[in-house]
Design an enzyme around this catalytic site. Sequence first.
Site: not given
Length: 782
Positions: A470, A669, A673
């Site tokens: 990410d 995080d 996700d």
Amino acid sequence: MNTRHHHTGANKHGHGAHPGSATTALDPVCGMRVDPNQTAYHAEYQGVTRHFCSARCRERFVADPAKYLSGQPDDASAEAPAGTMYICPMHPQVRQEDPGICPICGMALEPEMPGLDDEDQPELRDFSRRFWWTLPATLVVLVLAMFGHYLPRLPVNTRTWIELVLTMPVVLWAGWPFFVRCVQSVRNLSPNMWTLIGIGVGAAFGYSIVATLAPDVFPESFHEHGRVGVYFEAAAVIVSLTLLGQLLELRARSKTSTALKALLGLAPKTARRLRDDGGEEDVELGNVHVGDRLRVRPGEKVPVDGEVIEGRSLVDESMLTGEPVPVEKSIGSSVIGATLNGTGSLVIRAEKVGSATVLSQIVQLVAQAQRSRAPMQRMADKVAFWFVLAVLAIAVATFVVWGLFGPEPSWTFAVLNAISVLIIACPCALGLATPMSIMVATGRAAGEGVLFRDAEAIENLRKIDTLIVDKTGTLTEGRPAFHTALAAKGFTEHEVLRLAASLDQGSEHPLADAIVAEARHRGLALETPESFESSTGIGVRGKVGGATLAIGNTALMDEVGVDATVLSVPAEKLRRAGASVMYLAVDGVLAGLLAVADPIKATTADAIASLHDAGLKIVMATGDGATTAHAVARTLGIDEVHGEVRPKDKIDLVQQLQAKGHRVAMAGDGINDAPALAGADVGIAMGTGTDVAMSSAQVTLVKGDLRGIVRARSISNDTVANMKQNLGFAFLYNALGVPVAAGVLYPLTGLLLSPMIAALAMSLSSVSVVANALRLGRKRHG
């Protein structure tokens, strides 16, 4: 095996429930589960009775049944048991309505979907009680067996009876679940480690009882220290060690539902519904229906997915997109349940409720991803079937051969040698081989800022070849920070920053916070705004020190009649670098621009380079815009970029790469996700991120530093090598000890391996495994 399923046959009214049954039906309008015997709202359509939670839902259905039934399966309102379904994480085809153990592998079944009110696993509580209550007895028996002959005042027979009394609760109560699993493995023709544990413990305990009650049936050669050797300590220690291993495994497995519970807890518990008479009421979230009008006050979470019909505000959707900047919402905008409203007030029309909301879909994605991944298949289990059959065959052959052809008393020798085979082959070392390596490795890793959730992550991490990352919070800091200020002709950089920060003191926007923070960091003297007006989505206006200011995008500059094209080239360059650009106008004149960006972490570039050196392909998947994503990727040398992706897109990307044969790790995080973290071969969470991300992942980097992945891979390689060595030790002892215990050396040397020596050999194999595993704790990684 219990194979009761959710659905049952329909009655003569279609999908209605039988009176008095503890079942529910699905309201086809709002998706709620209702009790057909309690609700007063029913409607028949095409020969099927549908049940509704309220008159409003029934009216909507009657007006247009096809609208609510299109796309639904025929049994959309079929009755379903109210209870939870339990499944085996290793064998998903095993499903039943009650807790229990898998008939194939002996693992405890887990709830298919945990609830917020679920307590700890019953089996975990049960095994903890069995372990701690009997551990003192095991320790006393072990001490008596090892050092009892040094106690002359304690008669041998008395010591034997003490060992028997203390061992009985350990074996017959604490070890009872193992015997149940052993019997079940035999009955289902699926021999596994429980088969050997059950037979080995039963043989050691049964032999010792016979030796205690009828010592005269044994030849003189088996009398040591004034008694026939008994092996109560072997039976007790095996049970206690096995219980300890089970506790460690169950505690790790209990954490798999933490992510789901955290996700379920994100949604507010109530919503404020507007009544048709103009009044308002707080209702439970489960009582919100499609079409309801709901008020979302400043600072509240949006209760369900819907459309804004009144008001304007900024809504923080970072839980889904990862983008730290709030999104403007006005009439006609879509809002998502569990996102956080800013300072404005909104009235929304509920469009998706219950299991249809985006949050519920994310919960389902995480649950499905977790169920699709079996727990680690330990190396010992890979050969357990043939190993168990071989040991049992050798034990039976030993018994028969000695009984028919051995010296007198031949059948006594047959019993003793067969028991020796079972005891020396009892998988104590095999059971310790992997857990000991895992325990030491996880402790070592924690000291280096890497937290492994389970053994599967350690085994799989070394195999990954592709890493999906990410952007926000993983590669970057995850919060807007001041980047730069450029002044137009007639102004200075400090003046542009001071004026903008003075006006932005009245704003709660994260970009404004970054500008104010930078001005204060530089020690600039800020003035109190004389007036302040926020134009949601385009910027702010007001007066500072008598000057009329406007800060915002090109739309705001056009609105106040300011030509911003003079700075369009540097502005576009900053945007391509991933920054958000705002113009400042003073008294109708362009004064300059300010750029705010989410800065890349200082450690990220080194981490990406190290991961490339390790042979990993790096793929970025972010909810941010494509321009920002490509800018960060260019800076860091990332191989592949996917921008503006949703949570489902991320897990789809994981599955696409896996379908091509890649072993995929996902690092992120945020809540967005979580499905991809759970679905990847290894999910890696930043310790600076959300609890949901860390619960969904198998590895957590405490400091949020991607360089931890390099250390984690090194630990993974060393640990798996150590596990292989341990299993080698364990099998080597069996390969050497089992033939000796069976008496193959007797014709040549007259050597027999008594059960006591067999127990000692088994203990030595465990000691070697433990000693080798402890070596992991002395090695540092990067």
